[in-house]
Write an enzyme that holds these catalytic residues in place. Structure first.
Site, PDB file in Angstrom:
ATOM      1  N   LYS A  64       0.835  -1.203   0.000  1.00 22.00           N
ATOM      2  CA  LYS A  64       0.000   0.000   0.000  1.00 22.00           C
ATOM      3  C   LYS A  64       0.872   1.256   0.000  1.00 22.00           C
ATOM      4  O   LYS A  64       1.926   1.295   0.623  1.00 22.00           O
ATOM      5  CB  LYS A  64      -0.926  -0.019   1.211  1.00 22.00           C
ATOM      6  CG  LYS A  64      -1.885  -1.216   1.202  1.00 22.00           C
ATOM      7  CD  LYS A  64      -2.694  -1.317   2.458  1.00 22.00           C
ATOM      8  CE  LYS A  64      -1.839  -1.610   3.670  1.00 22.00           C
ATOM      9  NZ  LYS A  64      -2.620  -1.871   4.893  1.00 22.00           N
TER      10      LYS A  64
ATOM     11  N   GLY B 184      -8.030   2.657  10.992  1.00 22.26           N
ATOM     12  CA  GLY B 184      -8.623   1.392  10.564  1.00 22.26           C
ATOM     13  C   GLY B 184      -8.605   1.158   9.069  1.00 22.26           C
ATOM     14  O   GLY B 184      -9.245   0.211   8.587  1.00 22.26           O
ATOM     15  N   THR B 185      -7.855   1.971   8.324  1.00 21.59           N
ATOM     16  CA  THR B 185      -7.842   1.786   6.872  1.00 21.59           C
ATOM     17  C   THR B 185      -7.283   0.424   6.469  1.00 21.59           C
ATOM     18  O   THR B 185      -7.828  -0.250   5.591  1.00 21.59           O
ATOM     19  CB  THR B 185      -7.037   2.897   6.173  1.00 21.59           C
ATOM     20  OG1 THR B 185      -5.737   2.972   6.768  1.00 21.59           O
ATOM     21  CG2 THR B 185      -7.719   4.237   6.295  1.00 21.59           C
ATOM     22  N   GLY B 186      -6.185   0.012   7.095  1.00 24.42           N
ATOM     23  CA  GLY B 186      -5.581  -1.269   6.753  1.00 24.42           C
ATOM     24  C   GLY B 186      -6.483  -2.435   7.091  1.00 24.42           C
ATOM     25  O   GLY B 186      -6.610  -3.396   6.310  1.00 24.42           O
ATOM     26  N   CYS B 187      -7.137  -2.361   8.249  1.00 23.19           N
ATOM     27  CA  CYS B 187      -8.068  -3.419   8.655  1.00 23.19           C
ATOM     28  C   CYS B 187      -9.230  -3.505   7.672  1.00 23.19           C
ATOM     29  O   CYS B 187      -9.619  -4.595   7.236  1.00 23.19           O
ATOM     30  CB  CYS B 187      -8.603  -3.135  10.061  1.00 23.19           C
ATOM     31  SG  CYS B 187      -7.347  -2.960  11.340  1.00 23.19           S
TER      32      CYS B 187
ATOM     33  N   THR C   5      -8.323   8.391   9.189  1.00 27.84           N
ATOM     34  CA  THR C   5      -7.879   7.186   8.479  1.00 27.84           C
ATOM     35  C   THR C   5      -7.658   6.003   9.429  1.00 27.84           C
ATOM     36  O   THR C   5      -7.005   5.029   9.062  1.00 27.84           O
ATOM     37  CB  THR C   5      -6.574   7.479   7.712  1.00 27.84           C
ATOM     38  OG1 THR C   5      -5.593   7.979   8.637  1.00 27.84           O
ATOM     39  CG2 THR C   5      -6.800   8.506   6.620  1.00 27.84           C
TER      40      THR C   5
END
Length: 274
Positions: A176, A213-216, A211
């Protein structure tokens, strides 16, 4: 009887509701997938930071996974916050005993506010026990650099890092671009390396603090789409659209790094996935 896709998230609980188990379940729900959970840690956190972490006993983690395996038809699952080498080894052993379908690994290492969520000693355990099992891994740039020891500054170094991970068993690598050194640019680029192809996913870069929790959320959406039978390429492209929508229409909740908007994608016209 409805044939409802079922997915599993193995991760930590976020009391603020923006990341971890809570974000995963919200994403599963929005994508029409029934979500099950195995909680690895209970955290006290909000948009301002992480204040306490309590690791769930290994026997309880094992029991959760056994209970899910005995009663549900899981076709895809994701791994999020695991925290310690002992938990990683415990989960890896359980995955050998139970079948949960395709695996998405989100190597959660640091919370949005900077708190460490993976002990340094656990990095080698993750590489040894989980990389060989992963169908898809979704590290951000710092996580990819930590896992590979390669400084990622351009397409060439990103490919070197991806090949390092694939050489250790991962099938598809998504690096990412949100933490790019070009973070002030107007475009965010994610690099995707499959066993047979390489492509880039681009989206506008939104200058917002919301942002958390974006990865989760991104990895949970991939998991949901895999559970519904989509191939990895389509699942990743859909997840990119989902998280871009979630970031672009913030909820403005909390006084720090607020959560993304899990409702946003349902009201935005779909883009082509080809």
């Amino acid at each position: 009887m409805y044939n409802i896709p079922q997915a599993l998230t193995i991760a930590g609980s976020d009391s603020g509701g923006g990341a971890g188990i809570q974000a995963d379940l919200k994403t599963f729900q929005m994508r029409g997938v029934f979500g099950t959970t195995a909680i690895t840690a209970v955290t006290a956190q909000n948009t301002l930071g992480v204040y306490d972490i309590h690791a769930v006993p290994l026997a309880t983690i094992e029991a959760q996974l056994k209970a899910i395996a005995e009663d549900f038809q899981i076709s895809a699952f994701k791994l999020g916050m695991l925290g310690t080498a002992e938990i990683i080894e415990c989960v890896a052993e359980s995955l050998k005993a139970h079948t949960f379908g395709l695996m998405v690994l989100d190597p959660v290492m640091i919370a949005k506010g900077g708190a460490p969520l993976l002990q340094q000693s656990a990095v080698s355990a993750l590489k040894q026990h989980l990389l060989p099992l992963a169908d898809i891994i979704t590290p951000n740039l710092p996580e990819a650099e930590t896992l590979t020891g390669i400084r990622i500054i351009d397409d060439k170094s990103a490919e070197q890092a991806a090949r390092y991970l694939q050489d250790r068993g991962v099938k598809t690598v998504v690096i990412k671009g949100g933490h790019s050194q070009h973070s002030q640019s107007a475009v965010c680029r994610d690099r995707v390396f499959t066993p047979s192809d390489t492509f880039m996913l681009e989206s506008p870069r939104y200058q917002t603090p919301h942002t958390h929790g974006t990865g989760c959320t991104f990895s949970a959406c991939i998991t949901a789409e895999l559970a519904k039978g989509h191939n990895p390429n389509i699942a990743i492209r859909l997840a990119k659209q989902f998280i871009t929508a979630a970031i672009s229409r913030p909820l403005n909740i909390g006084h720090g790094h607020g959560p993304t908007n899990h409702w946003a994608f349902s009201s935005i016209p779909r883009q082509g996935l080809g």
